[in-house]
Design an enzyme around this catalytic site. Structure first.
Site, short mmCIF file in Angstrom:
data_model
loop_
_atom_site.label_atom_id
_atom_site.label_comp_id
_atom_site.label_asym_id
_atom_site.label_seq_id
_atom_site.Cartn_x
_atom_site.Cartn_y
_atom_site.Cartn_z
N HIS A 153 -1.86 -36.83 13.39
CA HIS A 153 -0.62 -37.54 13.70
C HIS A 153 0.46 -36.60 14.22
O HIS A 153 1.63 -36.98 14.26
CB HIS A 153 -0.13 -38.29 12.46
CG HIS A 153 -1.08 -39.36 12.02
ND1 HIS A 153 -0.98 -40.67 12.43
CD2 HIS A 153 -2.17 -39.31 11.21
CE1 HIS A 153 -1.95 -41.38 11.90
NE2 HIS A 153 -2.70 -40.58 11.16
N GLU A 177 10.35 -5.58 3.52
CA GLU A 177 10.53 -6.91 2.95
C GLU A 177 10.21 -6.92 1.45
O GLU A 177 10.91 -7.53 0.64
CB GLU A 177 9.63 -7.93 3.67
CG GLU A 177 9.93 -8.12 5.14
CD GLU A 177 9.13 -7.21 6.05
OE1 GLU A 177 8.96 -7.54 7.22
OE2 GLU A 177 8.65 -6.15 5.57
N LYS A 227 0.83 -1.20 0.00
CA LYS A 227 0.00 0.00 0.00
C LYS A 227 0.87 1.25 0.00
O LYS A 227 0.67 2.16 -0.82
CB LYS A 227 -0.93 0.00 1.21
CG LYS A 227 -1.90 1.18 1.23
CD LYS A 227 -2.75 1.20 2.48
CE LYS A 227 -3.72 0.05 2.51
NZ LYS A 227 -4.64 0.12 3.67
N GLU A 274 -4.53 -10.19 14.31
CA GLU A 274 -4.19 -8.79 14.06
C GLU A 274 -5.41 -7.91 14.28
O GLU A 274 -5.29 -6.77 14.72
CB GLU A 274 -3.65 -8.62 12.64
CG GLU A 274 -2.93 -7.29 12.41
CD GLU A 274 -2.08 -7.29 11.16
OE1 GLU A 274 -0.88 -7.56 11.25
OE2 GLU A 274 -2.65 -7.01 10.08
N GLY A 319 -5.02 -4.38 4.92
CA GLY A 319 -4.34 -5.43 4.16
C GLY A 319 -4.97 -6.79 4.32
O GLY A 319 -5.12 -7.54 3.34
N ARG A 320 -5.37 -7.14 5.54
CA ARG A 320 -5.89 -8.49 5.77
C ARG A 320 -7.32 -8.65 5.26
O ARG A 320 -7.87 -9.75 5.30
CB ARG A 320 -5.81 -8.82 7.26
CG ARG A 320 -6.55 -7.85 8.17
CD ARG A 320 -6.11 -8.05 9.62
NE ARG A 320 -6.71 -7.10 10.54
CZ ARG A 320 -6.24 -5.87 10.77
NH1 ARG A 320 -5.18 -5.43 10.12
NH2 ARG A 320 -6.83 -5.07 11.65
N LYS A 376 9.03 -3.01 13.84
CA LYS A 376 9.53 -2.52 12.55
C LYS A 376 10.39 -1.27 12.76
O LYS A 376 11.43 -1.11 12.11
CB LYS A 376 8.37 -2.22 11.61
CG LYS A 376 7.61 -3.45 11.16
CD LYS A 376 6.71 -3.17 9.98
CE LYS A 376 5.55 -2.28 10.33
NZ LYS A 376 4.59 -2.14 9.21
#
Length: 502
Positions: free
Chosen positions: A360, A196, A190, A329, A243-244, A469
């Site tokens: 398992h 990253e 955005k 979040e 974002g999510r 950050k």
């Protein structure tokens, strides 16, 4: 709201020692009672509630005016007060908002999809065969989930790959598999300032030999251009979508490239059907509301601190990771919407994995551990393959686990006792299609919002991710030179050790 949540305590005390099979037996219609919304079926019969508790939970939702809050969300009210913004992810896929704000947002979303189709046509006319989506968090998890889940019904002609982690090993491993002459890269950020994404983007830009096949999804076109992405290859993002919650927007460019533009529209249609349901259905029959109320019941009434999501469909293996961000979040808050401290528990720790693999690994703890962990089991009635024996075995395991969690088994050997009493919700999809996946994801989005309303918190900011950050940015010079102003003493010692080994 704390006082209202405290009103659940008498019901929880009454039901704490109740056995789930006894609760089922006490109501002849309970086992078959379910909510059906389009391709989704949800059965709450194995939750540790009774009619009185269910009525109290619905009254809680009515007292909090959940219906009004959902209407406000879709209409573009300022539901994100700390950033003074609406949260109009529903406008990306439906035109149900009754305000100029919502209508304008929907128009912008439609225009962005039209531009996205033009870029897809451009890529289809090229020799590109592979697309790399570079983003992190909401710019990665949602598109990655959908592309992985719908691979069996994909009609797009591109192979889509994802790069999120700043660890250079991830980039190195990916580019070994690809031909730079036949690869295009989509940078999704955005702000176009995500560390990253930009670091990985530089690696890929150099590997491509320039910006000719670079695309971007961003709200900051000048920064994308400065990076080397032509303005006509930048799709928009908006501050009214977090974002999510953004996979329905141009952030879904990678989805449309993988499953085809028609598949993307069907995904949006499935989500839009859930938007209509959540606005129209009464609270007692409202699937996202009832899902949220059962989470509230398990967290605040019965005091269970975690929640597991267990998809019995390998194609939904990434769903728990996607929901971790959506839930934790959004709901990981310790202050109310006005900034005051809250005195009740909020977000459960969400985790999970795909069945039958999970049986398992960690199911031992779920069956016989000291903590009770409520679960969402998710299954698909009709598979997308012809291996009928495998699918029957998968469904048999799904049904067996929900039964064993609830009912348990009492034997003479204490090592082999299953205490039962583990509550679960069973969600069935007819098939895993774009429509059903869109409806499922939207159901969870609305459930999260309802939980935030009942807890009195803001589901649409995420200030908790900022401090780390900021500190990381301050530490970069120290890692390079070994020196830094006012370093934390432990951090300083660790930097010395890292530099010594490097």
């Amino acid at each position: 709201m704390s006082a209202a949540l405290a009103g659940l305590a008498p019901h929880a005390a009454r039901l704490a020692a109740a056995r789930i099979p006894d609760l089922v037996a006490a109501d002849s219609e309970r086992a078959a009672r379910a909510l059906r919304v389009g391709p989704l079926y949800a059965n709450f019969a194995r939750q540790k509630t009774d009619a009185e508790a269910a009525a109290a939970l619905t009254a809680l939702a009515r007292e909090a005016d959940v219906a009004g809050a959902l209407r406000a969300l879709v209409d573009g009210a300022m539901v994100n007060p700390s950033e003074r913004r609406p949260a109009l992810h529903t406008a990306l896929r439906s035109d149900l908002g009754d305000s100029d704000t919502a209508r304008d947002a929907h128009a912008q979303a439609v225009a962005a999809r039209a531009r996205m189709l033009e870029l897809i046509a451009e890529l289809e006319a090229s020799e590109v065969t592979d697309i790399v989506n570079v983003g992190i968090g909401g710019s990665d998890l949602g598109p990655r989930l959908v592309v992985d889940a719908l691979g069996d019904v994909a009609t797009g002609r591109f192979r889509v790959h994802f790069l999120s982690n700043v660890d250079g090993s991830a980039a190195q491993r990916l580019i070994r598999e690809l031909d730079p002459a036949r690869t295009a890269v989509v940078l999704v950020s955005k702000s176009f300032g995500t560390q990253e994404t930009l670091l990985n983007g530089r690696i890929l830009k150099d590997w491509l030999g320039g910006g000719e096949r670079l695309y971007a999804v961003s709200a900051n076109v000048p920064k994308a251009e400065a990076f080397g992405v032509a303005a006509e290859r930048v799709l928009p993002m908006w501050d009214w979508v977090g974002g999510r919650y953004s996979l329905w927007s141009a952030v879904g460019f990678a989805i449309a490239l993988a499953i085809g533009s028609d598949g993307f529209e069907r995904l949006l249609a499935g989500a839009a059907s859930m938007d209509a349901h959540v606005l129209e259905a009464p609270l007692e029959e409202n699937l996202p509301v009832q899902h949220a109320l059962h989470v509230i019941w398990n967290r605040n009434g019965l005091g269970y601190p975690t929640h597991a999501v267990l998809p019995y469909d390998e194609r939904l293996a990434l769903l728990p990771a996607y929901l971790q961000q959506l839930v934790m979040e959004s709901l990981g808050k310790r202050v109310a919407r006005d900034g005051s401290a809250i005195d009740h528990a909020t977000v459960p720790v969400l985790w999970g994995g795909a069945g039958t693999n999970s049986q398992h690994s960690f199911f031992q703890a779920l069956h016989q551990g000291t903590d009770v962990i409520p679960c969402d089991f998710i299954g698909t009635a009709v598979p997308a393959h012809d291996y009928a024996d495998n699918h029957r075995a998968l469904l048999a395991n799904l049904l067996a686990q929900t039964e064993a969690f609830a009912n348990g088994a009492d034997v003479d050997d204490p090592q082999k006792v299953y205490p039962g009493g583990r509550p679960s919700t069973l969600i069935l999809l007819e098939t895993l299609s774009p429509e059903s996946l869109g409806a499922l994801i939207a159901m969870y989005e609305h459930s999260v919002y309802v939980q935030s309303v009942l807890w009195g918190i803001n589901a649409f900011d995420q200030w908790g991710v900022e401090l780390g950050k900021k500190i990381a940015g301050e530490l970069l010079p120290a890692l390079e030179s070994g020196e830094g102003a006012q370093l934390d003493p432990v951090t300083a010692a660790l930097i010395v050790e890292i530099r010594r080994r490097g």
